[in-house]
Design an enzyme around this catalytic site. Structure first.
Site, mmCIF file in Angstrom:
data_model
loop_
_atom_site.group_PDB
_atom_site.id
_atom_site.type_symbol
_atom_site.label_atom_id
_atom_site.label_comp_id
_atom_site.label_asym_id
_atom_site.label_seq_id
_atom_site.Cartn_x
_atom_site.Cartn_y
_atom_site.Cartn_z
ATOM 1 N N PHE A 298 38.018 20.650 13.030
ATOM 2 C CA PHE A 298 38.289 22.076 13.189
ATOM 3 C C PHE A 298 39.150 22.499 11.981
ATOM 4 C CE2 PHE A 298 36.012 23.773 16.793
ATOM 5 C CZ PHE A 298 35.264 22.651 17.060
ATOM 6 N N ARG B 46 37.147 39.431 6.686
ATOM 7 C CA ARG B 46 36.541 38.667 5.590
ATOM 8 C C ARG B 46 35.087 38.391 5.962
ATOM 9 N NH1 ARG B 46 39.353 32.957 4.188
ATOM 10 N NH2 ARG B 46 38.537 32.476 6.245
ATOM 11 N N LYS C 201 34.192 21.905 -1.144
ATOM 12 C CA LYS C 201 34.457 22.507 0.172
ATOM 13 C C LYS C 201 34.831 23.986 0.169
ATOM 14 C CE LYS C 201 39.352 21.601 0.305
ATOM 15 N NZ LYS C 201 40.536 21.327 1.072
ATOM 16 N N VAL D 245 46.143 39.732 5.996
ATOM 17 C CA VAL D 245 45.522 39.321 7.263
ATOM 18 C C VAL D 245 44.120 39.930 7.306
ATOM 19 C CG1 VAL D 245 45.685 39.415 9.783
ATOM 20 C CG2 VAL D 245 47.780 39.227 8.397
ATOM 21 N N SER E 225 32.140 19.222 9.999
ATOM 22 C CA SER E 225 32.961 20.418 10.165
ATOM 23 C C SER E 225 32.495 21.212 11.376
ATOM 24 C CB SER E 225 32.807 21.260 8.900
ATOM 25 O OG SER E 225 33.359 22.530 9.082
ATOM 26 N N LYS F 291 26.819 20.594 5.214
ATOM 27 C CA LYS F 291 27.387 19.715 6.257
ATOM 28 C C LYS F 291 26.342 19.515 7.364
ATOM 29 C CE LYS F 291 30.865 18.651 4.359
ATOM 30 N NZ LYS F 291 31.486 17.356 4.195
ATOM 31 N N TYR G 191 27.838 25.774 1.731
ATOM 32 C CA TYR G 191 28.754 24.704 2.134
ATOM 33 C C TYR G 191 28.471 24.289 3.585
ATOM 34 C CZ TYR G 191 32.744 22.336 4.079
ATOM 35 O OH TYR G 191 33.514 21.425 4.759
HETATM 36 P P1 NAD Z 1 39.527 17.753 -0.894
HETATM 37 O O1 NAD Z 1 38.841 18.581 -1.919
HETATM 38 O O2 NAD Z 1 41.003 17.741 -0.876
HETATM 39 O O3 NAD Z 1 39.005 16.227 -0.994
HETATM 40 C C1 NAD Z 1 37.733 15.899 -1.435
HETATM 41 C C2 NAD Z 1 37.881 14.847 -2.529
HETATM 42 O O4 NAD Z 1 36.564 14.446 -2.940
HETATM 43 C C3 NAD Z 1 38.616 15.356 -3.757
HETATM 44 O O5 NAD Z 1 39.640 14.462 -4.109
HETATM 45 C C4 NAD Z 1 37.546 15.434 -4.841
HETATM 46 O O6 NAD Z 1 38.063 15.138 -6.129
HETATM 47 C C5 NAD Z 1 36.542 14.399 -4.355
HETATM 48 N N1 NAD Z 1 35.154 14.663 -4.746
HETATM 49 C C6 NAD Z 1 34.477 15.820 -4.660
HETATM 50 N N2 NAD Z 1 33.209 15.672 -5.109
HETATM 51 C C7 NAD Z 1 33.088 14.367 -5.473
HETATM 52 C C8 NAD Z 1 32.033 13.589 -6.013
HETATM 53 N N3 NAD Z 1 30.830 14.144 -6.278
HETATM 54 N N4 NAD Z 1 32.244 12.282 -6.270
HETATM 55 C C9 NAD Z 1 33.447 11.714 -6.011
HETATM 56 N N5 NAD Z 1 34.490 12.412 -5.508
HETATM 57 C C10 NAD Z 1 34.316 13.718 -5.247
HETATM 58 O O7 NAD Z 1 38.952 18.213 0.524
HETATM 59 P P2 NAD Z 1 39.441 17.810 1.980
HETATM 60 O O8 NAD Z 1 40.019 19.026 2.618
HETATM 61 O O9 NAD Z 1 40.211 16.575 1.945
HETATM 62 O O10 NAD Z 1 38.030 17.562 2.662
HETATM 63 C C11 NAD Z 1 37.488 16.284 2.781
HETATM 64 C C12 NAD Z 1 36.200 16.350 3.551
HETATM 65 O O11 NAD Z 1 36.424 16.963 4.807
HETATM 66 C C13 NAD Z 1 35.098 17.174 2.868
HETATM 67 O O12 NAD Z 1 33.872 16.532 3.081
HETATM 68 C C14 NAD Z 1 35.146 18.487 3.619
HETATM 69 O O13 NAD Z 1 33.889 19.125 3.613
HETATM 70 C C15 NAD Z 1 35.509 18.024 5.012
HETATM 71 N N6 NAD Z 1 36.154 19.069 5.805
HETATM 72 C C16 NAD Z 1 37.326 19.629 5.355
HETATM 73 C C17 NAD Z 1 37.919 20.641 6.111
HETATM 74 C C18 NAD Z 1 39.170 21.319 5.628
HETATM 75 O O14 NAD Z 1 39.444 22.422 6.082
HETATM 76 N N7 NAD Z 1 39.977 20.694 4.776
HETATM 77 C C19 NAD Z 1 37.344 21.041 7.324
HETATM 78 C C20 NAD Z 1 36.171 20.417 7.745
HETATM 79 C C21 NAD Z 1 35.583 19.432 6.978
HETATM 80 C C1 WQD Z 2 41.655 30.960 9.329
HETATM 81 C C2 WQD Z 2 41.934 32.364 9.826
HETATM 82 C C3 WQD Z 2 40.896 34.075 8.520
HETATM 83 C C4 WQD Z 2 43.213 33.393 4.874
HETATM 84 C C5 WQD Z 2 37.434 27.440 6.795
HETATM 85 C C6 WQD Z 2 36.009 27.092 6.470
HETATM 86 C C7 WQD Z 2 35.488 26.054 7.419
HETATM 87 C C8 WQD Z 2 36.403 24.838 7.498
HETATM 88 C C9 WQD Z 2 37.829 25.215 7.672
HETATM 89 C C10 WQD Z 2 35.571 23.094 6.070
HETATM 90 C C11 WQD Z 2 40.711 33.277 9.805
HETATM 91 C C12 WQD Z 2 42.398 34.190 8.429
HETATM 92 C C13 WQD Z 2 42.707 33.322 6.149
HETATM 93 C C14 WQD Z 2 43.979 34.551 4.504
HETATM 94 C C15 WQD Z 2 43.667 35.429 6.727
HETATM 95 N N1 WQD Z 2 36.375 24.081 6.296
HETATM 96 N N2 WQD Z 2 42.925 34.312 7.057
HETATM 97 N N3 WQD Z 2 44.163 35.517 5.462
HETATM 98 O O1 WQD Z 2 37.795 30.401 7.975
HETATM 99 O O2 WQD Z 2 38.407 29.066 10.028
HETATM 100 O O3 WQD Z 2 37.498 27.924 8.107
HETATM 101 O O4 WQD Z 2 38.207 26.228 6.728
HETATM 102 O O5 WQD Z 2 34.649 22.695 6.711
HETATM 103 O O6 WQD Z 2 34.226 25.717 6.964
HETATM 104 O O7 WQD Z 2 35.238 28.290 6.572
HETATM 105 O O8 WQD Z 2 39.796 28.845 7.964
HETATM 106 O O9 WQD Z 2 42.044 28.953 7.024
HETATM 107 O O10 WQD Z 2 40.174 30.196 5.857
HETATM 108 O O11 WQD Z 2 41.026 31.035 8.055
HETATM 109 O O12 WQD Z 2 43.875 36.323 7.551
HETATM 110 O O13 WQD Z 2 44.441 34.699 3.359
HETATM 111 O O14 WQD Z 2 42.885 32.978 8.950
HETATM 112 O O15 WQD Z 2 40.294 35.334 8.549
HETATM 113 O O16 WQD Z 2 40.797 34.111 10.908
HETATM 114 P P1 WQD Z 2 38.327 29.179 8.550
HETATM 115 P P2 WQD Z 2 40.790 29.717 7.125
#
Ligand code: NAD
Ligand code: WQD
Length: 364
Positions: free
Chosen positions: A201, A317, A106, A240, A146, A176, A172
């Site tokens: 989100f 960024r 991710k 920031v 996402s 998705k 990435y």
């Molecule tokens: P995370 O990395 O904490 O959890 C993912 C888990 O999957 C990890 O424990 C990792 O070891 C495991 N993993 C990765 N690749 C694998 C594989 N090939 N086989 C088996 N296990 C595997 O991430 P998270 O934040 O918990 O995210 C979980 C899901 O949510 C992901 O699909 C991510 O894309 C999605 N997502 C996360 C966010 C976010 O900001 N955290 C936002 C939107 C979507």
């Molecule tokens: C939030 C805000 C940054 C870090 C990301 C992925 C997205 C989704 C969620 C999985 C932005 C600002 C951040 C820092 C900063 N993940 N920032 N200083 O970018 O909305 O989304 O995570 O699906 O795909 O892109 O989240 O937490 O990185 O940033 O100023 O050191 O904070 O510019 O405005 P983002 P974020």
């Protein structure tokens, strides 16, 4: 491991949680097991690429802690989702009724450097999982999608009818989006499939016990873990990224959602599979509908932690958008779900986890 049997000598039905040792997955496992009416086995598959298991311990640390908190057993398999034979063994051992699919890589910036690794894990892995599900006649799926799939917003708040796939800036994000398209095709191919793609989100926060939380590897990419590591003294200052956006104070605005609310969204999604006539592909936003700027989050965190958080403004960024906010109305209509926790809870719970685990699960 032997399958569980009930009095009628049929296997207890199970939910397979891929990536269940990670951040969102572990909170969802906790939410499922904390419900008094949960009568299913929880089976987790995780390759530990982004989760921690102490040496000599059978289960990853967050799962061990959840077992301790709930006094319930979690079945754990250290298997990669690209390992079809390994997945088949799990489906042979347990009566899997539905799958919640979190497992993925991710890190947005890393995906630009390593696109093949991301497509391999997120797309090949997902297709392998779907093949195995089909082989064992399992068609109920909750997918971790996402808000990234929307690309640069044409309008705010973002409803599920907003176009997806255009202007995505990373492999990435594309992975998705591609997975959503694959799931739509699956649902077109066979009406037995029931897919709920939850478009998260910005998940933040931790379990209110402070016992499980987000434990990023290395320097965090995301705002909340970065701020909390500055607050606890692991990092010097927050940078920031841009203060010249057309937002309330010039800094980026996001829809932060408490990870426990997110987890409860998954529990509601699983319940929807029981609804008569439910089938096909459904994309649903999980957000609060309220956006906060970087500086607003920073100030809420200072309040929750009672600590001053040093910060300085730098340039934007690459790939960032100005603002992102969900329209959560469909989640309310379809799942009967709405976020219950606000920004103060998100900060307080993150801080409880961070101050009691300054180095995450790894301890000192
Ligand atoms: P995370 O990395 O904490 O959890 C993912 C888990 O999957 C990890 O424990 C990792 O070891 C495991 N993993 C990765 N690749 C694998 C594989 N090939 N086989 C088996 N296990 C595997 O991430 P998270 O934040 O918990 O995210 C979980 C899901 O949510 C992901 O699909 C991510 O894309 C999605 N997502 C996360 C966010 C976010 O900001 N955290 C936002 C939107 C979507
Ligand atoms: C939030 C805000 C940054 C870090 C990301 C992925 C997205 C989704 C969620 C999985 C932005 C600002 C951040 C820092 C900063 N993940 N920032 N200083 O970018 O909305 O989304 O995570 O699906 O795909 O892109 O989240 O937490 O990185 O940033 O100023 O050191 O904070 O510019 O405005 P983002 P974020």
């Amino acid at each position: 491991m032997k399958p569980n049997h009930n009095e009628n000598d049929t296997m207890t039905s199970a939910i397979l949680v891929t990536g269940g040792a990670g951040y969102a997955g572990s909170h969802t496992v906790a939410a499922l097991l904390e419900r008094p009416d949960t009568d299913v086995d929880i089976v987790v598959v995780d390759n530990l690429s982004n989760a921690y298991r102490p040496e000599g311990q059978k289960k990853p640390e967050p799962l061990r802690i959840i077992e301790e908190m709930t006094e319930k057993t979690i079945h754990f398999y250290d298997i990669d989702i690209r390992d079809a034979a390994g997945l088949c063994r799990i489906f042979e051992n347990h009566n899997i009724d539905c799958v919640i699919h979190f497992a993925a890589l991710k890190a947005v910036a890393e995906s630009v450097e390593k696109p093949l690794e991301y497509y391999q894990a997120n797309i090949t892995g997902t297709c392998t999982l779907f093949e195995v599900m089909r082989k064992y006649g399992v068609h109920k799926l909750v997918y971790s999608s996402s808000c990234t799939v929307y690309g640069e917003p044409e309008r705010l708040p973002l409803d599920e009818g907003h176009p997806t796939g255009a202007g995505l800036t990373s492999p990435y994000g594309r992975s998705k989006y591609f997975c959503e398209e694959i799931m739509k095709d699956l649902c077109r191919s066979d009406p037995k499939w029931m897919v709920i793609s939850l478009r998260y989100f910005n998940p933040v926060g931790a379990h209110p016990s402070g016992k499980i939380g987000e434990d990023p590897n290395g320097i965090p990419n995301n705002l909340m873990p970065y701020i909390s590591q500055v607050a606890v003294g692991r990092l010097k200052e927050l940078v920031v990224f841009g203060a010249d956006y057309p937002t309330v104070d010039g800094t980026g605005v996001r829809d932060y959602i408490h990870v426990v609310d997110l987890a409860e969204g998954h529990v509601k999604a699983v319940k929807l599979f029981k609804q008569k006539g439910f089938s096909g592909f459904h994309a649903v936003n999980l957000g609060t509908g309220t956006g906060y700027s970087v500086l607003q989050l920073l100030s809420a965190f200072e309040k929750a932690s009672g600590r001053k958080i040093p910060h300085r403004v730098a340039g934007r960024r690459a790939g960032d958008i100005a603002a992102n906010v969900a329209d959560p109305a469909l989640a309310q209509r379809l799942l009967g779900w709405r976020a219950a926790r606000g920004l103060a809870d998100m900060c307080a719970d993150t801080w409880r986890w961070q101050r009691t685990h300054p180095n995450g699960y790894r301890g000192e």
